[in-house]
Design a protein around this motif. Sequence first.
Motif, PDB file in Angstrom:
ATOM      1  N   VAL A  53      -3.909  10.004  -5.470  1.00 26.63           N
ATOM      2  CA  VAL A  53      -4.321   8.868  -4.640  1.00 26.63           C
ATOM      3  C   VAL A  53      -4.781   9.378  -3.283  1.00 26.63           C
ATOM      4  O   VAL A  53      -4.118  10.222  -2.669  1.00 26.63           O
ATOM      5  CB  VAL A  53      -3.149   7.876  -4.467  1.00 26.63           C
ATOM      6  N   GLY A  54      -5.923   8.865  -2.795  1.00 24.46           N
ATOM      7  CA  GLY A  54      -6.358   9.153  -1.440  1.00 24.46           C
ATOM      8  C   GLY A  54      -5.969   8.012  -0.518  1.00 24.46           C
ATOM      9  O   GLY A  54      -5.779   6.881  -0.965  1.00 24.46           O
ATOM     10  N   MET A  55      -5.843   8.315   0.784  1.00 24.22           N
ATOM     11  CA  MET A  55      -5.437   7.261   1.721  1.00 24.22           C
ATOM     12  C   MET A  55      -6.148   7.439   3.051  1.00 24.22           C
ATOM     13  O   MET A  55      -6.307   8.559   3.543  1.00 24.22           O
ATOM     14  CB  MET A  55      -3.932   7.270   1.923  1.00 24.22           C
ATOM     15  N   LEU A 110      -8.516   4.984  -3.997  1.00 18.10           N
ATOM     16  CA  LEU A 110      -8.435   5.182  -2.550  1.00 18.10           C
ATOM     17  C   LEU A 110      -7.766   3.976  -1.920  1.00 18.10           C
ATOM     18  O   LEU A 110      -8.142   2.833  -2.192  1.00 18.10           O
ATOM     19  CB  LEU A 110      -9.829   5.375  -1.953  1.00 18.10           C
ATOM     20  N   LEU A 111      -6.774   4.237  -1.067  1.00 12.39           N
ATOM     21  CA  LEU A 111      -6.065   3.191  -0.342  1.00 12.39           C
ATOM     22  C   LEU A 111      -6.517   3.201   1.107  1.00 12.39           C
ATOM     23  O   LEU A 111      -6.578   4.264   1.732  1.00 12.39           O
ATOM     24  CB  LEU A 111      -4.549   3.432  -0.417  1.00 12.39           C
ATOM     25  N   LEU A 112      -6.818   2.028   1.648  1.00  9.84           N
ATOM     26  CA  LEU A 112      -7.324   1.927   3.026  1.00  9.84           C
ATOM     27  C   LEU A 112      -6.491   0.901   3.784  1.00  9.84           C
ATOM     28  O   LEU A 112      -6.456  -0.276   3.422  1.00  9.84           O
ATOM     29  CB  LEU A 112      -8.798   1.509   3.023  1.00  9.84           C
ATOM     30  N   ASP A 113      -5.812   1.369   4.843  1.00  8.82           N
ATOM     31  CA  ASP A 113      -4.916   0.510   5.625  1.00  8.82           C
ATOM     32  C   ASP A 113      -5.587   0.131   6.945  1.00  8.82           C
ATOM     33  O   ASP A 113      -5.531   0.876   7.919  1.00  8.82           O
ATOM     34  CB  ASP A 113      -3.594   1.227   5.884  1.00  8.82           C
ATOM     35  N   LEU A 125       0.826  -1.199   0.000  1.00  8.06           N
ATOM     36  CA  LEU A 125       0.000   0.000   0.000  1.00  8.06           C
ATOM     37  C   LEU A 125       0.866   1.257   0.000  1.00  8.06           C
ATOM     38  O   LEU A 125       0.578   2.231  -0.712  1.00  8.06           O
ATOM     39  CB  LEU A 125      -0.934  -0.018   1.221  1.00  8.06           C
ATOM     40  N   ARG A 126       1.927   1.244   0.780  1.00  8.02           N
ATOM     41  CA  ARG A 126       2.823   2.401   0.856  1.00  8.02           C
ATOM     42  C   ARG A 126       3.551   2.626  -0.471  1.00  8.02           C
ATOM     43  O   ARG A 126       3.814   3.769  -0.848  1.00  8.02           O
ATOM     44  CB  ARG A 126       3.821   2.220   2.007  1.00  8.02           C
ATOM     45  N   LEU A 131       4.788   6.367  -0.599  1.00  7.63           N
ATOM     46  CA  LEU A 131       5.496   6.534   0.669  1.00  7.63           C
ATOM     47  C   LEU A 131       6.727   5.642   0.757  1.00  7.63           C
ATOM     48  O   LEU A 131       7.556   5.816   1.648  1.00  7.63           O
ATOM     49  CB  LEU A 131       4.543   6.230   1.834  1.00  7.63           C
ATOM     50  N   GLU A 132       6.825   4.664  -0.120  1.00  7.00           N
ATOM     51  CA  GLU A 132       8.013   3.816  -0.281  1.00  7.00           C
ATOM     52  C   GLU A 132       8.311   3.711  -1.771  1.00  7.00           C
ATOM     53  O   GLU A 132       7.375   3.702  -2.590  1.00  7.00           O
ATOM     54  CB  GLU A 132       7.792   2.405   0.280  1.00  7.00           C
ATOM     55  N   VAL A 133       9.577   3.623  -2.111  1.00 12.73           N
ATOM     56  CA  VAL A 133       9.989   3.435  -3.504  1.00 12.73           C
ATOM     57  C   VAL A 133      10.474   1.999  -3.665  1.00 12.73           C
ATOM     58  O   VAL A 133      11.320   1.540  -2.890  1.00 12.73           O
ATOM     59  CB  VAL A 133      11.115   4.408  -3.894  1.00 12.73           C
ATOM     60  N   PRO A 134       9.950   1.241  -4.630  1.00 13.29           N
ATOM     61  CA  PRO A 134      10.384  -0.153  -4.787  1.00 13.29           C
ATOM     62  C   PRO A 134      11.830  -0.240  -5.262  1.00 13.29           C
ATOM     63  O   PRO A 134      12.332   0.674  -5.933  1.00 13.29           O
ATOM     64  CB  PRO A 134       9.421  -0.703  -5.853  1.00 13.29           C
TER      65      PRO A 134
END
Length: 355
Positions: free
Chosen positions: A78-80, A156-159, A47-48, A53-56
């Motif tokens: 992107v929404g989170m 939308l991303l939901l953690d 998700l990150r 929020l993270e780079v692969p």
Amino acid sequence: MTEAVLRLEGVTKRFGTVVAADSVDIEIGREFFSLLGPSGSGKTTMLRIIAGLEVPDLGNVRIEGRDVTRQPPYRRGVGMVFQDFLLFPHKTVAENIVFPLRMQGVPPAGRAEALGWITDLVHLKGLEGRFPHQLSGGQKQRVALARGLVSRPKLLLLDEPLANLDRELRKEMEVEIRRFQLELKIPFVYVTHNQEEALTMSDRMAIMRDGRILQVGGKLDLYHHPDLAFVAGFLGAPNVFEGKVTGLADGLAIIDWQGYPLQARAKGGLAVGQRAVCFVKSEKIELFAGTGQGRVDGVLRDAIFKGQYADYLVHLAGAREVTVSGPPRAELFAPGRPVSLSWSAEDGDAFPAGG
């Protein structure tokens, strides 16, 4: 699946010796998609990476065909929504919701218009002037969802957004979040270890373990037709029987368990003489009062009434205990009575033991 909005292509991410994402390939359309797996499986890392929020270390992230792998979060559209609501305690509901629009430089008239439609969608009309400490848990969750959706993101991303809510409120919010996705028709990518949440809301799911995607598909397909033993054991909390394969025919395996010839769908390249594990979900087992030819005999240890159904705990040979779920039946609420079990061969899944 509809046309892909989000594509992950060979995404790999390592933290020292830990591989959090291992060559992940996924396509997600305008659907409700869940990443489901145990803690430490790599779900939140995925998700990150999608959020920026993270780079692969390797691979690409594409949103609507555009490579965003190394773009910052604010340029991805992107929404989170996070597990902890992360609301500003000193800001009102309205100020919390439109905060992303302020950061984007949207003028006051545009913010007011957006606030109007989103508070209507998430049922927060009349609460715009309150502060977070004046809200219930469910209302705080709606504010967090509204903030994630107010800028009309591409997805939308939901953690694990329901993890801090009580059971009844979680069930209510499951229905609401599903409704939001159906109305907005954008991808919702939902991370959870709670299979009940994923099965309730998802169109499709991916089962993750140790940074790898084990199986992707519609929720009914994954639940009823697992490809791997881990997936079969993870979804539905099934009963497990282990024994030796004594025969194979027409895609079915015969497994000798405590002298009973159990039948199940053969998977994973089973061979005669090999030890196998057989998974059978509790609702697929039929429970009979008394013993019977061709059935597995046992003793009823307890019956747990749950309203529309009951869980029957049955003690079998070899100190094995299984759970059978079915309609409440008065004659079976009698611990200590002899009972027997059976199920269709098509309702069991057999895999090589230790796989």
